[in-house]
Structure formats: C-alpha cells, structure tokens
Design a protein around this motif. Structure first.
Motif, PDB file in Angstrom:
ATOM      1  N   THR A 270       0.806  -1.111   0.056  1.00 49.73           N
ATOM      2  CA  THR A 270      -0.035   0.071   0.033  1.00 49.73           C
ATOM      3  C   THR A 270       0.962   1.236  -0.098  1.00 49.73           C
ATOM      4  N   ARG A 271       0.553   2.100  -0.878  1.00 53.40           N
ATOM      5  CA  ARG A 271       1.276   3.319  -0.998  1.00 53.40           C
ATOM      6  C   ARG A 271       2.748   3.405  -1.148  1.00 53.40           C
ATOM      7  N   LYS A 272       3.224   2.528  -1.696  1.00 51.08           N
ATOM      8  CA  LYS A 272       4.645   2.216  -1.805  1.00 51.08           C
ATOM      9  C   LYS A 272       4.856   2.350  -3.710  1.00 51.08           C
ATOM     10  N   SER A 273       6.029   2.494  -3.934  1.00 53.64           N
ATOM     11  CA  SER A 273       6.359   2.825  -5.397  1.00 53.64           C
ATOM     12  C   SER A 273       6.028   1.552  -6.175  1.00 53.64           C
ATOM     13  N   GLY A 274       5.282   1.567  -7.302  1.00 49.99           N
ATOM     14  CA  GLY A 274       5.351   0.497  -8.076  1.00 49.99           C
ATOM     15  C   GLY A 274       3.911  -0.347  -7.679  1.00 49.99           C
ATOM     16  N   GLU A 275       3.027   0.304  -6.754  1.00 46.37           N
ATOM     17  CA  GLU A 275       1.951  -0.211  -6.072  1.00 46.37           C
ATOM     18  C   GLU A 275       1.048  -0.793  -7.306  1.00 46.37           C
ATOM     19  N   ASN A 276       0.705  -1.905  -7.277  1.00 44.28           N
ATOM     20  CA  ASN A 276      -0.410  -2.441  -8.291  1.00 44.28           C
ATOM     21  C   ASN A 276      -1.409  -3.269  -7.780  1.00 44.28           C
ATOM     22  N   ILE A 277      -2.219  -3.612  -8.413  1.00 40.30           N
ATOM     23  CA  ILE A 277      -3.717  -4.306  -7.787  1.00 40.30           C
ATOM     24  C   ILE A 277      -3.342  -6.118  -7.752  1.00 40.30           C
ATOM     25  N   ASP A 278      -2.502  -6.296  -8.249  1.00 42.35           N
ATOM     26  CA  ASP A 278      -2.076  -7.909  -8.276  1.00 42.35           C
ATOM     27  C   ASP A 278      -1.434  -7.978  -7.065  1.00 42.35           C
ATOM     28  N   ASP A 279      -0.265  -7.417  -6.627  1.00 39.05           N
ATOM     29  CA  ASP A 279       0.520  -7.795  -5.746  1.00 39.05           C
ATOM     30  C   ASP A 279      -0.205  -7.257  -4.318  1.00 39.05           C
ATOM     31  N   LEU A 280      -1.082  -6.244  -4.202  1.00 41.70           N
ATOM     32  CA  LEU A 280      -2.165  -5.944  -3.155  1.00 41.70           C
ATOM     33  C   LEU A 280      -2.846  -7.203  -2.694  1.00 41.70           C
ATOM     34  N   TRP A 281      -3.584  -7.804  -3.943  1.00 41.84           N
ATOM     35  CA  TRP A 281      -4.362  -8.797  -3.850  1.00 41.84           C
ATOM     36  C   TRP A 281      -3.747 -10.053  -3.186  1.00 41.84           C
ATOM     37  N   SER A 282      -2.472 -10.311  -3.587  1.00 42.24           N
ATOM     38  CA  SER A 282      -1.767 -11.485  -3.185  1.00 42.24           C
ATOM     39  C   SER A 282      -1.247 -11.194  -1.790  1.00 42.24           C
ATOM     40  N   ALA A 283      -0.923 -10.053  -1.304  1.00 40.31           N
ATOM     41  CA  ALA A 283      -0.840  -9.858   0.181  1.00 40.31           C
ATOM     42  C   ALA A 283      -2.083  -9.831   0.900  1.00 40.31           C
ATOM     43  N   ALA A 284      -3.319  -9.228   0.381  1.00 39.99           N
ATOM     44  CA  ALA A 284      -4.381  -9.434   1.178  1.00 39.99           C
ATOM     45  C   ALA A 284      -4.790 -11.147   1.298  1.00 39.99           C
ATOM     46  N   VAL A 285      -4.491 -11.961   0.456  1.00 42.12           N
ATOM     47  CA  VAL A 285      -4.832 -13.194   0.515  1.00 42.12           C
ATOM     48  C   VAL A 285      -4.182 -14.063   1.576  1.00 42.12           C
ATOM     49  N   GLU A 286      -2.787 -13.542   1.708  1.00 41.68           N
ATOM     50  CA  GLU A 286      -1.976 -13.910   2.576  1.00 41.68           C
ATOM     51  C   GLU A 286      -2.217 -13.598   4.121  1.00 41.68           C
ATOM     52  N   ASP A 287      -2.792 -12.517   4.005  1.00 38.09           N
ATOM     53  CA  ASP A 287      -3.071 -12.049   5.416  1.00 38.09           C
ATOM     54  C   ASP A 287      -4.236 -12.662   5.714  1.00 38.09           C
ATOM     55  N   LEU A 288      -5.351 -12.716   4.984  1.00 40.64           N
ATOM     56  CA  LEU A 288      -6.463 -13.548   5.265  1.00 40.64           C
ATOM     57  C   LEU A 288      -6.171 -15.096   5.732  1.00 40.64           C
ATOM     58  N   ALA A 289      -5.288 -15.899   5.220  1.00 40.75           N
ATOM     59  CA  ALA A 289      -4.860 -17.229   5.460  1.00 40.75           C
ATOM     60  C   ALA A 289      -4.473 -17.225   6.898  1.00 40.75           C
ATOM     61  N   LEU A 290      -3.380 -16.175   7.234  1.00 37.86           N
ATOM     62  CA  LEU A 290      -2.923 -16.284   8.555  1.00 37.86           C
ATOM     63  C   LEU A 290      -3.496 -15.884   9.550  1.00 37.86           C
ATOM     64  N   LEU A 291      -4.366 -14.830   9.439  1.00 41.05           N
ATOM     65  CA  LEU A 291      -5.425 -14.468  10.282  1.00 41.05           C
ATOM     66  C   LEU A 291      -6.723 -15.490  10.567  1.00 41.05           C
ATOM     67  N   ARG A 292      -7.204 -16.425   9.594  1.00 39.54           N
ATOM     68  CA  ARG A 292      -7.896 -17.335   9.732  1.00 39.54           C
ATOM     69  C   ARG A 292      -7.454 -18.318  10.454  1.00 39.54           C
ATOM     70  N   ALA A 293      -6.077 -18.582  10.264  1.00 36.01           N
ATOM     71  CA  ALA A 293      -5.349 -19.870  11.252  1.00 36.01           C
ATOM     72  C   ALA A 293      -5.187 -19.453  12.595  1.00 36.01           C
ATOM     73  N   GLN A 294      -5.402 -18.099  12.933  1.00 35.55           N
ATOM     74  CA  GLN A 294      -4.795 -17.747  14.358  1.00 35.55           C
ATOM     75  C   GLN A 294      -5.947 -17.465  15.116  1.00 35.55           C
ATOM     76  N   LEU A 295      -7.366 -17.556  14.366  1.00 31.31           N
ATOM     77  CA  LEU A 295      -8.457 -17.185  15.262  1.00 31.31           C
ATOM     78  C   LEU A 295      -8.884 -18.353  16.011  1.00 31.31           C
ATOM     79  N   PRO A 296      -9.643 -18.099  17.485  1.00 37.00           N
ATOM     80  CA  PRO A 296      -9.946 -19.412  18.174  1.00 37.00           C
ATOM     81  C   PRO A 296     -11.006 -20.172  17.483  1.00 37.00           C
TER      82      PRO A 296
END
Length: 296
Positions: A270-296
């Motif tokens: 986010t807000r980095k040089s070269g920001e693009n939708i594909d990289d943002l999406w990949s990062a969002a999916v990674e965060d989704l997976a990590l968060l889902r795994a950590q929830l009780p």
C-alpha cells in the motif's frame, strides 16, 4: 458539469430504480442482515478500498470494478465485503445494479460523509445506499473540530433515525477526530444517548496499551476490527512477518470477550512505489490465511 447535489440526486434515482424494480424479482439473501454486527464471530471481510490505488487520490476515481472481483473474493475465502462508498457511487449504473444484486453482500458500507450541518443531504443519500445494499454495518467517523461536538452529536442522532434499524453504526474513531482517544469516545457516546452503535478498532497496533484501553472503555461494544499492520516507518507489512504482535493483539481482544469480525483493510504494498492491484491482492490473501489460522 453536474454539481455535487445533482450527482447525489442522480445516484438517489438510480438506487430507487434498481432496488424497486430489480429487487422485486430477485430477493436478496439476508443472512448478514439477520445476524447483525455483534454476532459475526470470526467473519473476515475484504475491504474493497485495499485494491484501489487511487484510494487517497483527488479527485476520487475508482480504478477497478468491484463486481469483477467478487468471484475471487469468494474463492479466496472471504466472508463478505466492506464496500468503499466510492465504489458504489462513482461507478456506472450497471456496476451498481450488479453489486446490489450480488449474493456477496456489502456487509459494511464504508462512508466518508461528514457530520456538520452542511452535509445533511450527503448523510441522507448514504442512508439510502445502505438500504439498497442491505448492509448490516456502516463505518463512519465524526469530525475533528471540538467546537462542533454538539453538532456532531445532534446530526448523529438524526442519522441513526435515517439509517435502517437493521444496520449498526460503526465508529472507526479515527486518529484526528474528536473521538480518537478511547476515553473521549466513551464520553461522546454516553452523551449521544441512543442505541444502534458499536465501535471498530485497528487491532494490530504497535501500542497494545491503546488496544486494551478501547476494550476497557467499550467491552462488548467493540465488534469489528480493521486489519493493517504497520512498521515503525508506517509501511504496511504482512501479518506473517510479525507473529508476536498478531498473537498478542488477538489475545488482548479475545481475553476481553471479543466476538466480532474483521476487515482486511490495507495490505503490504500500500502506497509504495510501483503499487499495483495484483501484488495488493496477493498480500491480502496471505493476510486472510494467516488471520484465519490464528482465530480461536
């Protein structure tokens, strides 16, 4: 060029048409609407603002059509959508129709309307959009002027009557507003003296003491969390790269009795040089997976 008021009137007409005509033949599922924000335990929403590289641009001009990403949101495992209001208002009539009709509901409508007297029409239009989308929560913020506190309170009470009763007012209590500190926010909502509101927090703060203060002041009224983890330079990082902070924050929340939901709001890139939708999406999916795994 149409004035701001004229644009709002055009949007109002479109919403009335599509909800009155289209929805007459296609009943929208109401699984979210029946639950309410307080009961969305462990649900993780996709923030449509995350993928828009013009999110802080001026003028606002969406850079992608949310409807074209709905299938990807579903397949990735998101439970719903926090819809950036400009994806619903600064779009074509056809895009709005498709979004309103979608089974992937705009669980939270993310508005930027003001609460001064001059913004009464804008708040009215937001209420109509919430009704059209069937959102069960609306993210909002009051203003930054301490001298306008009573005006914000008055207009928030009026707006609560405008917004469908099935939709919870979700205060983000953003830094820079008069309710950025938990104690000030508590006093504000005590003075508001109406029902139908709750609070969202930014959960992966570096300051766990601040997170605890939100729960100390609001307890079960904290029902939603925005997910973005920033380093000391304010750059958004992947959750997996900061496991200690993630675990500590979730412990604070669930030890306080949190039973709410989350939005992946911003992700790495986010807000980095070269920001693009594909990289943002990949990062969002990674965060989704990590968060889902950590929830009780």
């Amino acid at each position: 060029m149409a004035s701001f008021v004229e644009k709002l009137e055009i949007i109002d007409a479109c919403v009335s048409f599509f909800t009155g005509v289209f929805m007459a033949d296609h009943e929208r599922p109401c699984l979210w609407k029946d639950l309410g924000m307080s009961q969305l335990n462990g649900q993780i929403l996709m923030g449509s603002i995350l993928l828009d590289v013009n999110r802080w641009g001026n003028p606002k001009k969406p850079t992608y059509r949310v409807s074209q990403w709905v299938d990807r949101f579903l397949k990735a495992g998101f439970d719903g959508l926090e819809l950036w209001e400009y994806h619903a208002t600064l779009c074509s009539d056809e895009e709005r129709r498709v979004l309103i009709a979608s089974d992937f509901l705009a669980t939270i409508y993310n508005t930027y309307c003001d609460f001064d007297d001059a913004s009464a029409l804008a708040r009215q239009q937001v209420a109509k959009m919430i009704d059209a989308f069937g959102s069960v929560g609306v993210k909002f913020n009051v203003g930054k002027e301490a001298s306008e506190r009573d005006i914000y309170l008055k207009n928030l009470r009026i707006w609560r009557e405008m917004v469908p009763a099935s939709c919870t007012l979700m205060c983000e209590c953003h830094p820079g507003t008069i309710v950025e500190e938990p104690e000030a926010a508590r006093k504000f909502f005590d003075d508001l003296d109406v029902d139908g509101w709750e609070v969202m927090v930014h959960c992966f703060l570096s300051d766990m003491g601040l997170l605890k203060r939100w729960f100390d002041q609001f307890g079960p009224k904290v029902t939603h969390a925005h997910v973005q983890l920033r380093d000391e330079n304010r750059d958004v990082q992947l959750l997996k790269d900061h496991p200690v902070r993630v675990k500590e924050a979730l412990n604070v929340m669930y030890n306080a009795g949190f039973s709410g939901s989350f939005t992946i709001e911003f992700a790495k890139g986010t807000r980095k040089s070269g920001e693009n939708i594909d990289d943002l999406w990949s990062a969002a999916v990674e965060d989704l997976a990590l968060l889902r795994a950590q929830l009780p």
